[in-house]
Structures are given as structure tokens and as C-alpha cells.
Design an enzyme around this catalytic site. Sequence first.
Site: not given
Lengths: 366, 366, 366, 366
Positions: D168-169
Site C-alpha cells: 500500500g501507499c
Amino acid sequence: MVIYGMNSHDKIRVCVVGATGFAGAEVCRFVLGHPVFELTFATDRKAAGTPLSEVYPAFSGISDISLSAPDPDAIVSAADIAFLAVPHTASLALTPSLIERGVTVIDLSADYRIKDPHIYESWYKAKHTSTDLLTQAVYGLPELNRKELQALSVRYKQGEAVLVAAPGCYPTATALACMPALESGVVKGDFVISDAISGVSGAGRAPSARTHYCHANESVEAYGVASHRHIPEMEQTLSQVAGRAISVVFTPHLAPLTRGLLATVYLPVNESVTQNELQRIYERRYASEPLVSVLAYSNMPRTGSVAGSVRAQIGLALDARLHHMAIVSCAIDNLGKGAAGQAVQAANIVCGLPEMAGIDVAAPVI
Amino acid sequence: MVIYGMNSHDKIRVCVVGATGFAGAEVCRFVLGHPVFELTFATDRKAAGTPLSEVYPAFSGISDISLSAPDPDAIVSAADIAFLAVPHTASLALTPSLIERGVTVIDLSADYRIKDPHIYESWYKAKHTSTDLLTQAVYGLPELNRKELQALSVRYKQGEAVLVAAPGCYPTATALACMPALESGVVKGDFVISDAISGVSGAGRAPSARTHYCHANESVEAYGVASHRHIPEMEQTLSQVAGRAISVVFTPHLAPLTRGLLATVYLPVNESVTQNELQRIYERRYASEPLVSVLAYSNMPRTGSVAGSVRAQIGLALDARLHHMAIVSCAIDNLGKGAAGQAVQAANIVCGLPEMAGIDVAAPVI
Amino acid sequence: MVIYGMNSHDKIRVCVVGATGFAGAEVCRFVLGHPVFELTFATDRKAAGTPLSEVYPAFSGISDISLSAPDPDAIVSAADIAFLAVPHTASLALTPSLIERGVTVIDLSADYRIKDPHIYESWYKAKHTSTDLLTQAVYGLPELNRKELQALSVRYKQGEAVLVAAPGCYPTATALACMPALESGVVKGDFVISDAISGVSGAGRAPSARTHYCHANESVEAYGVASHRHIPEMEQTLSQVAGRAISVVFTPHLAPLTRGLLATVYLPVNESVTQNELQRIYERRYASEPLVSVLAYSNMPRTGSVAGSVRAQIGLALDARLHHMAIVSCAIDNLGKGAAGQAVQAANIVCGLPEMAGIDVAAPVI
Amino acid sequence: MVIYGMNSHDKIRVCVVGATGFAGAEVCRFVLGHPVFELTFATDRKAAGTPLSEVYPAFSGISDISLSAPDPDAIVSAADIAFLAVPHTASLALTPSLIERGVTVIDLSADYRIKDPHIYESWYKAKHTSTDLLTQAVYGLPELNRKELQALSVRYKQGEAVLVAAPGCYPTATALACMPALESGVVKGDFVISDAISGVSGAGRAPSARTHYCHANESVEAYGVASHRHIPEMEQTLSQVAGRAISVVFTPHLAPLTRGLLATVYLPVNESVTQNELQRIYERRYASEPLVSVLAYSNMPRTGSVAGSVRAQIGLALDARLHHMAIVSCAIDNLGKGAAGQAVQAANIVCGLPEMAGIDVAAPVI
């Protein structure tokens, strides 16, 4: 991704003069991603000695080139081609000595764009000191002057240094929006209106009251009304294309975005022209152009769809209610097709390379 | 700051129908800061029961009003005046019953703006079901129709319910930009071009692909070219002012800002008109207008200077090079002078209050 | 809208020193909309003679005051109160002569905020030349020092010139976010973390590389990490409130918005504290504060809901999973509650006026 | 520009599932510019039949692929590798059938990131129905798991379909900011604070109140405080790296930019650590990483310098005044290194290609 089949000795050495300005930095970006061009020299008068990646951290990990002073001797030693991303008159001072010593120049300034030196002098309030080269320079709008650029290529390959005057941002978008209609003969009258909106990068990198975030943000405004220096450049191109004198009523606006330029032009057309015909005039004109897309009738382009790229998108509609007015909107990135990208496109043609080399970048789609 | 010398029983009770839309919320803001108006009822069809400050936390600590369903009986009980910030046709459904039962209506929708119901029907694709009221409604642009609004005031004070059709945002800016020149007789021909740029709040509060941050941000685009529904409204006003049929070639653009609207209009004028004369025509026309400023010749207005306020600023230039074209730019806040603020301005006149009551807000200057 | 029942001779004459900076211009806005304060003098060292509305066209039609040089004699003649919106050390140079000659000073600079002159000198790298006044100055955070400001009011009404040190923007938001927890004794340890985000107007009006639109737009960055000059001011307030030395680990960030400041603070709290208790500690603390709203538990404030206003909104949550960490977020407008608006709030208290006079502005809700 | 010396039959056929979401479109962009990957299939459940360039006009002139329904049979026929840019649980439904039938999956959803299915289930409120594959999936953070990805490459080259869980970011930026300090053993205690700011594209393409331009613009806010689903993913990585359980206090913020993510982390470190040592720990750790740059001590990264690229930039400072707190800021493009670009980076390793193939894009430097 084209594989050019070249060995490393086929590299063309490139100098960017004025590498820290927005257009200059953008030329560096395209050159650094180019399969044949090699960035060997980048200049900035004030920041000589500083790594380019210190001025623009986006270059960290991509290039460790340091900036140099714009010394002609050093440029001649280091480069085959020089991109000049400098203010007007600075190119007049530098270009002759580079050309003379064999360096091909792609000039992003206004100095060699306007063929009539008197018009240049009256709009730019400066003496044109290089009128010989002015007659040889080719105006680097490939969609208009590809043949002239290819003719330069012949001379370039014979070892001659040649000169391209890369177009301005507003003139590029206005020309692309007007050319098909003017060439086809459907435009009535002797003037067109170009109402344009530019992102703030068009105002340059120097901090000023106008470029302060808090001034530019959350506001739009017109500026330079009926007096912008791009007017004579537009008039030269549109008159050439129309085969008669066309004048331009031009209003640039500033809007709160970094990159992007939209020119919406108003062209009074013959009443016999239909929507379909107008649409087809544009589609045919740009069918084989790699960088120009014509959207479906009445679909208007967003600058967001071309920002970061070298592409242009065009949409059009015909207001046939009371007046036969064609409304054509052209979106470009002012730094891409409007400056650095187009300069590289022209350089590719001059060097005999594939026209899209290094500029077929996949721009962020969001 | 005017002290009105009124007792609390002098309060005028106000209902805002459609209080959660951007224009409706902005009417609430002005009413909550108004010395005489009192916000007694605010409606939203879907959010009935919810505090307004939950929808817009900016109202926290300012108002604890809860939203109600837009029930006509409840509106009639609660309010003397109703501002209708609703989509077109919704006003047609509600206004007649409110007027009939004594509630004065300030309608921000398009339903009562266009005097010819056939033109309304052809542009809005809806039957006009309230043509009697249409003839009585006054188009609420005070700079044009102040006398007509004052005539409504006489009837209002006699206990009659009256109807104001508050203008649209693009028509307001275009009218303010064109009126002085058209009234003075210097404009040639039968059409004008209005090229306008609006902030995203003009597209309304409903989430959509177009209003998504990532679509609207960092991009400008034209839309609704030659087909926007504000065109007949503009043509009605400009024709009334000119005393002859004037058509409008209109291109709206969307730019990445929340509030603000700039209309740049192109008016071909007689060759005898000078810059000074044109400037004076505008200055004289608006000299006594409290909300309209004319900037010095060739200074162009920023929307940022009027955002959050109800003011309009106008700048102009004359392109006298080849064509005698007046270029006039008018900046407003699309929600202020372009919608809610102007509606309150008209309501003030109708109610016999100082015209600036509640709308003389000190807008953020930065 | 409060009717103060005053005659025009009750007006208090106000001077704004540094009226063209962002904070100074914002003080002018509030003063121009104030029922008792009257803007009689506005200074700018460089722009003396220029109308304020030329520098900020938003004032067109609102004020025709012209800027003057910041001459102490002229200030003393023109004003009862002076707001000093100047860089640090400039206030040290001006305040003593104003106070001495009877002009009450609301100082928006940092010069009189920090009680220990050695701390001031070590962080601001300047000699404190006015330590006598420093001991008399009241730190103008009404939520903390309302009684002290009211005590100044007694002296002011007796004709004495008094001095308020208006707080900085980051210290205001950080203090409002931390005070209830620290006062209640639930915070463990001797330090808090404040991670804050500011709009670009916080960087001031001077154009620079950092405030250039193209640098600030579409980017966030931390700056001044562990070295920002607001740190000692925060530590002074939090230590006073906690009754013990509290140090602050502070990271300011710049985000692409004009106005708005969000401080998110991390406070380790006793394990016995529940969500409900923490929420109630904050609600009770600010229940009677006119400008501070506490949102429902775990609802976090947006700066957009307070931009243009003088309000603060606070939201909080307790991370009870593994560590007992309170996370409290406070949103203000850096120019409103963070500077000019809070300065006017303090001035109102000092002058014995309703605390909300002139600052109960209806901020744009969208 | 690497010339890979491959013939066209060496192309690897790629499918992007969920090609119209922001991350999916970004994968398409990278694949279309990739020297070996070929975009043969792009799916969207609702827009099947529509050209991708109609949804994103930025692809006009670049790709004429049309969207298809996400039918597993069709994917298996069309592609060697599938990138899944889908919501969580959608990958659980599709991945097993693709892997079983020989299609390597690069999953951008959260479904295979968290090794403990109970933790997944408690945070994502969904049953994990593919725990066998979960044990085989490699978490695709090359700076952490390059060897594991290379081990997958061996199996891929033997004809086996393998599975990568792309990070994920927020976990990417937080991990890059924390890893060197945690690995080196200088961090004290059992938790870290990550305070992060994301652009609006992180909220996805679906229009909503939160993603409306007028809500997101000119405002910052915290959200999901102490409850964001990326928390367990961060804790898994940091615990693995530290060799002991590390918990994360995490506050994400939304800021008005399209792309960009900045994580500022607070790491309490041993008092013996000096600034120089800390700086060198980071520089050494990332010295050979092609996509991670460590800036000079106390220089903090801007997201604007990595937007549009796949790069990460890290800056750090040590607050040694009272507490020994390391403050480390990591800037990425949430769609680049934070999603699509990193997924392509991992795919390159799995396929045995140069790690930078197709992602060494020259991002806009302005």
C-alpha cells in the site's frame, strides 16, 4: 519503444543554455530520456557549479550533471546541438557565434521567430542584430513547416550548423486551432479572436508578485490584453497559412495550475459549412500528425489530458444559431508542445531521427 | 456598519429552500450575518433532521438550525420571504403556492428569468406552468432593474407577496461587462462574444466525474460550447439594454478554483471611440453602484479580489490596432454577485432595507 | 449583529503598521468591518502614498485609505491603538516609543511573546532591547489569558497604554489542541509532538523560490524540522499550562492552500483515561469559548471550515490499541485565529468591547 | 535508455484488471511505455466495450485498446501476467483461478499483504478465503524483499505462476522512512508515530463528498485516525525489520494535491546516536537502491519532486535538544512508488528484467 540500433558513438551531444528556467529544465528532462541525445552541458549564469539536481531535486538519481557558465567556447567543445532557453535578445547575443562555429541551435527565445525585423523591433523594443541568420532560421512548428525542417536536416547531415526558431506557447496552440480552417478557405474576414488560458509556469521561474502562490492561487485574470508579444508571431503564422493578412485579437488569462495552456479561438466561417464538414477538415488535416488528436465533434479538450506530455488535443463546435462561428479549443502543455517538447521534436527532424524519439513520454493520465 | 435602529420585532423571517446546495448555503451565510433577516427555516429534501452545521461545519458555533423537508405549509408558517436555491422546474412547482399564500419569493433558479416561455421551454426542455407569475417576476439585476425592484418594494410593503428572478452567474458577469457599452450606443453589429471561466462550485455540490478533485484540478477546459442554457438569458438582457436584438456567442470554461467567475467579452465598437471615452462610459455608468468597481484603463480584474464577497470588478482595453474591438473583463464570485449575494441584494431592495445590509462583508483580501 | 449603542464619537482610532503584509492586510479587513474600530492610519515603508486598494484590489469600494510611512509621530497623532504586523526586531524598535506616548500596541511580531529574553535571543538571534515592556506584555491568547487581558482593560480605560503580544499561528493551534489535556493532568511524560500543516500565506508576502506558485503547488514538504522559532513559544505556553516543563517536538509542513493551519498533536495519556472522558475534558474546557468548537469524538476538523474566519475547530481520538496516545487535531486560519483575527479579539477585550466585535464574520462555507 | 536486444516474440503479455481506477490506469501507462511488457487486455466491469482513451483522453494517440469485462477465461487467453488493481476481496475472488491456470499475479489490493489471516479479517471485516496462496505470496517491497522476489523469478522462469502482493501507499513511505533506523538497532521502544499527508488520488476515482473538488480544495484534514487499514501492514513490516513487535500510531491527512504522499515519522533513538551517524545509516542503506534518494542532512523532500515518477526521496533530522527523536520524511507519488510503479518494479524482478524497465520515466520536474 523504438530500438534505434545505434552504437554509443552515434550519440548526439546536447547543451542546454538556461537549464534552470522552466523550459530549459524541461528540455533537460526530455534529453535525459532521449535514446540518442546526450546531455553533456547545461548552463546557468548564476548557479554555475551547482548540481542540476540541487536546483530541481526531481533529477536526483537521474543526472549528476553540474551547471556551467554559458561560455561559448565551452559550449562549442561540449555539444553538437544547443537548445537556447533564454530571454529574448540573449539568443541574439549567443546564436551567431555558435552557428558560426558549427553548433546547431534550437532557439526557444523569440529572437528568430518573426521574419520581419521591424515587427520584432517594435514589439520587443530591441534592435535585431542578426538579420542574416533570421532569414535562414526555420520556424519550428512541425505541423506547419515539416518540409522546411527536413530541408535543414539535409544541411545538418552535410555538417552544417542550422538554426530553428522554436515557437511560443500561445502561438503554437492558436496556430494548431486555426490552421485547418484557414487553410481550407472556410474562414471569412480578416481577423480571428484567440482567448487563451495558461498555467503559471508560463510566467517563468523568477519569483514575483504575480507568481506568488497566494496571488495566483484561487484566481483567474486576464493580462497583457491586446498587447502581448506573441501577437505578431501568431499573425505571421496565420497570415502565411491563410494566404492573406490575418490579424489576431488576443487575450491571455492566467489560471491556477502549474502546466497547461488552452486556446479557444473564434473563427467566423462561411454559412455553407456544416458541422460534419468542419469536423472532417480538422480530422483530415491532423490524421497523420503523431502529436495532434482531434476529439469527436463538440468534445472539448482538457489541458489535464496533455500536461506532462508533448501532445496537443483539439475539439471544436460550430455555433450555427445566428452567426456562423467556429469555436475551436486546443489544449497543450505550455512547457511540452508549447516549448521544450516541441523544440526536441524539431531537433529530431533536423537530426534525421524518428520524430517522436525521447518525447513519446507516457504522461501521467490522472 | 449601519445601525438600523430596529427592534427585534422588526426582524424579517427568512426560509432558504435547498439550503445544502452551494448557493443555498451561501444564502444562509448572508442571512445569518444580516441585521434584519432571520434564518427561521432551512430545507433539504434528503437531510431533513440534520443540523446545517453537520453538513457544513463552518456553521458550527454560528447557527444550530436543523434542516427541514421543503413542505409549503411549514414554509408559510415559518417565513416572510423564501429564497429558492433549487434546480429549474422545482421552482415552478413551489413558487405559485408560496406567492399565493403571502410568501415573497427570491428565486435563484432559472424558472422565472426568461420572459418568453417558449424560449424557456426550448432551452430547458420543460413546460412553463406558471406563465402568469412569469409576467410579474422582476429580473433581479439591481444595476439594470433597480427601479423595477423598488416598485416591487411598494407592493411588498402593502402586504403583497412578490417574485424576483435572481440572475444566473454567467449572465450577471456578461451583463455587467456589456451594459455600459451597449447602452451608450458605441457597439456595432448584432452579436457579442463572451468567453468565461468559472470555478468548480458553479457545477454544484453533487459529486460527479467532472467535479472530482483529480479531474478538475490542474486542468482547464471549455464545456457546453454554443449550447449553454445561460445564453437566452444573456441575449434577453443585452437585447433589452441595446434596444435591438443582440445574440451571444458564449464559451464557458472550467478552471481549478472553488469560487470565482471571469467573463471576458469582445465588443466591436465604432472607430471613433477612444480609450478614454470608453473608460469614462464605464466609470460613469457604475459611479454610484455600491458593488461594481471599474479599474483603471487596461488594468484587468482578478477573481481572487472578489471571492467571498458580493462585489464585481471590471477592467477594459480597446484593441485599436486593426479592429476596433473593446475587450472587457468582469470578475465576480459566482456564488456572491453571481448567485446568493445578489439575491440578498435584491431582497434588501424589495424589503426597503439598505441595499448593502448583510452583504457588505469584508471578504478575505488574500 | 450586535448594535453597540455607541455614537460616532465613541470610535476608537486604529493604525495598522505593516498593512501590506498578509497579516496586516487581514487586520485592516477586520478593522474596516468593525463597529467601533476605525482605520485611520495604515503604513508601509515602501508603498507610502499608494492607496491600499491598489495593493489589494479587494479593498476597492471598501476603503480609500492611502498608505503612509511608519512615522511614530504620525501614528501617535492618528491612532489610539496600533497593530504591529512587522517582522521581529521591528517591533522592539517601535513599540517603546508608541507605548510611552500613549498608544496601546497589539504586537503581532514575536518580540514580546517569550518572557525569558535569553530564550528570545538564542532563537531569534537578536538582542532584546525592551525587557521592561516585556514583563508587562500580556500574551494575547484569550482562551488562556482572558483574565490578564481584562486586567489590561482596566488600565486601558484609565488612560494607560498597554501592550499585547499576539500569539503565533502554530503556537495558537498547538496550544488549543493541548491545553485541555495538559490542564486536566492526564498527560504523561515531559514532551508532546506537534505535527502541523500550514497554507502558503504563512510564508509571507515576499516573493521567493519557496512561495513561487510552481514550487508550492501540487506538493507537500516538511521544513524547519526541530528548529522552527515557534518552538520556544509553544514550550512556554504548554509548560505554564501543565505546571511543569514540557518540551515540544515540532514539524511544520507546507501544503498547497492559501489559508489554513492544522496542528495534529500526539499526547501520551494515562491508561485509565477513556474516550468519553477525554472528549468531555475538551468539551468542558471550551464550552463557553465563542471561537472554539469541539467536534464529536473522532470527527476531525477541516481547515476549509474555518478559512476566512477567526474560529478554531478541534477533533480528537484516543489510540488505545497498544499505547494510550491521544491524537488531537486543531484547525484554524493561520491569518484569522492564527494572527489578525486573534489580535483583534485581544484588542476587543482590552478595549472593553464585546469580544466578537468585528470578528464574528460569516466566513465562506464552501 | 537500455536497449534490451529482444525480439518482438520476447514480449510478455500483460492484463490490467481494474484499468479505469487510478492505480490501474497508472499501471497501463507504465506498461504502455515498457520495452517488454505489452498491454493486451484491460478490464473494467462497467465500461466494457469503451476505448480506454475515452475514459482517459490522455491515452489518445497512445493506445487504442478497448476495455473488456474481467472474465478469467479471457484473461488467461490474453495474458502472461495480470496486475489486479481492484478493491480488497475482489482479488481473493480472482487470484486463485488465475494462478491455477498459469497467470502470474501482481496484486495491488490488500488481500495478500498481511500474513496472518486473522489480522486481515479483523481489519478488513472479510473472510480470507485463500490462505494457501497467502503463504506463498511475496510482499512486493523490493527494498525489503528483493531476494524473495528474485526467488519467485526462478519459479516464474520455470513456468510457474507466482503471486506478488504489492504494498500500500502509506506502508511504502512509512517503511522506507523507518527501515534503516530499525534495522540498525538505534530505535528505542516499541512504537513509532507516522504522520502522513496524501493527495486526493489516494481516495480513488469514485466521486464522493470527500473527493468533490470544492471539499478537497483549499483544505487539509486528518481522517481515519488510529483506525486506518494500513496500520497492520505497517506493523507487520516494521516488526519484521526490527526483529521485535513494533506498533504504529498512524494519522493520515488529506491535502489539496492530486498526487503525492509524504510520511513524516518520529523515531525515538538512543542518545548516543549523532546526526552524522544517523545520516550515514540512511545513506548506506539506500546507496544501491535505484529508486530511493537520501537528501543531505536536514533537507526535507517535496512530493512535487517525485510526482509522476516511481522514485522516493528521504530527508531526516535529529531533534537532540531535549529528546533524542529522529524525524524522517519520505516523499513518494502515491500512484507511483506507492502503487502502480512499484507493482511494475516487482514484476520486472519476477520476470528477470532490468528492475527499472518501463519505470525509469522522466517525471515532470516542475
